[in-house]
Scaffold this motif. Sequence first.
Motif, PDB file in Angstrom:
ATOM      1  N   UNK A  80      31.385  39.267  92.760  1.00 25.31           N
ATOM      2  CA  UNK A  80      31.627  38.416  93.925  1.00 25.31           C
ATOM      3  C   UNK A  80      30.539  37.360  94.040  1.00 25.31           C
ATOM      4  N   UNK A  81      29.295  37.710  93.688  1.00 31.58           N
ATOM      5  CA  UNK A  81      28.198  36.740  93.728  1.00 31.58           C
ATOM      6  C   UNK A  81      28.499  35.571  92.801  1.00 31.58           C
ATOM      7  N   UNK A  82      28.990  35.849  91.584  1.00 28.95           N
ATOM      8  CA  UNK A  82      29.309  34.780  90.634  1.00 28.95           C
ATOM      9  C   UNK A  82      30.435  33.897  91.170  1.00 28.95           C
ATOM     10  N   UNK A  83      31.424  34.507  91.763  1.00 29.96           N
ATOM     11  CA  UNK A  83      32.526  33.733  92.346  1.00 29.96           C
ATOM     12  C   UNK A  83      32.004  32.821  93.441  1.00 29.96           C
ATOM     13  N   UNK A  84      31.199  33.391  94.372  1.00 28.64           N
ATOM     14  CA  UNK A  84      30.658  32.610  95.472  1.00 28.64           C
ATOM     15  C   UNK A  84      29.727  31.504  94.984  1.00 28.64           C
ATOM     16  N   UNK A  85      28.948  31.787  93.973  1.00 25.49           N
ATOM     17  CA  UNK A  85      27.947  30.840  93.471  1.00 25.49           C
ATOM     18  C   UNK A  85      28.569  29.705  92.664  1.00 25.49           C
ATOM     19  N   UNK A  86      29.535  30.020  91.811  1.00 27.13           N
ATOM     20  CA  UNK A  86      29.996  29.040  90.833  1.00 27.13           C
ATOM     21  C   UNK A  86      31.419  28.506  91.025  1.00 27.13           C
TER      22      UNK A  86
END
Length: 96
Positions: free
Chosen positions: A86-92
């Motif tokens: 989820x962090x990667x989705x939110x970040x990128x």
Amino acid sequence: MALCLAAGLDGIKRGLVPQEANDENIYALSKKDKKQIEHLPTTLKEAVKEAEADPFIREVVGDHVYDNYIAGKKAEWNEYRRQVSQWEIDKYMMNY
């Protein structure tokens, strides 16, 4: 559990003395001071690599358990690294 007990007994037999506890805030240390501190593996991949380099583990648990455990942990790492967090989705996600 068997490895913990075997390691403890091995340490007693060889007269090993545990390192002093480090109660300092490691995040506040300089890079030079941090290099003086041994650290544990930070990923499952690093932990498996360390386990493979230690013949004591194979000796304690035997070839069958060792081989299957290592294979299972490698499969677990491969499954984990193929996931999008989820962090990667939110970040990128907004970049594309």
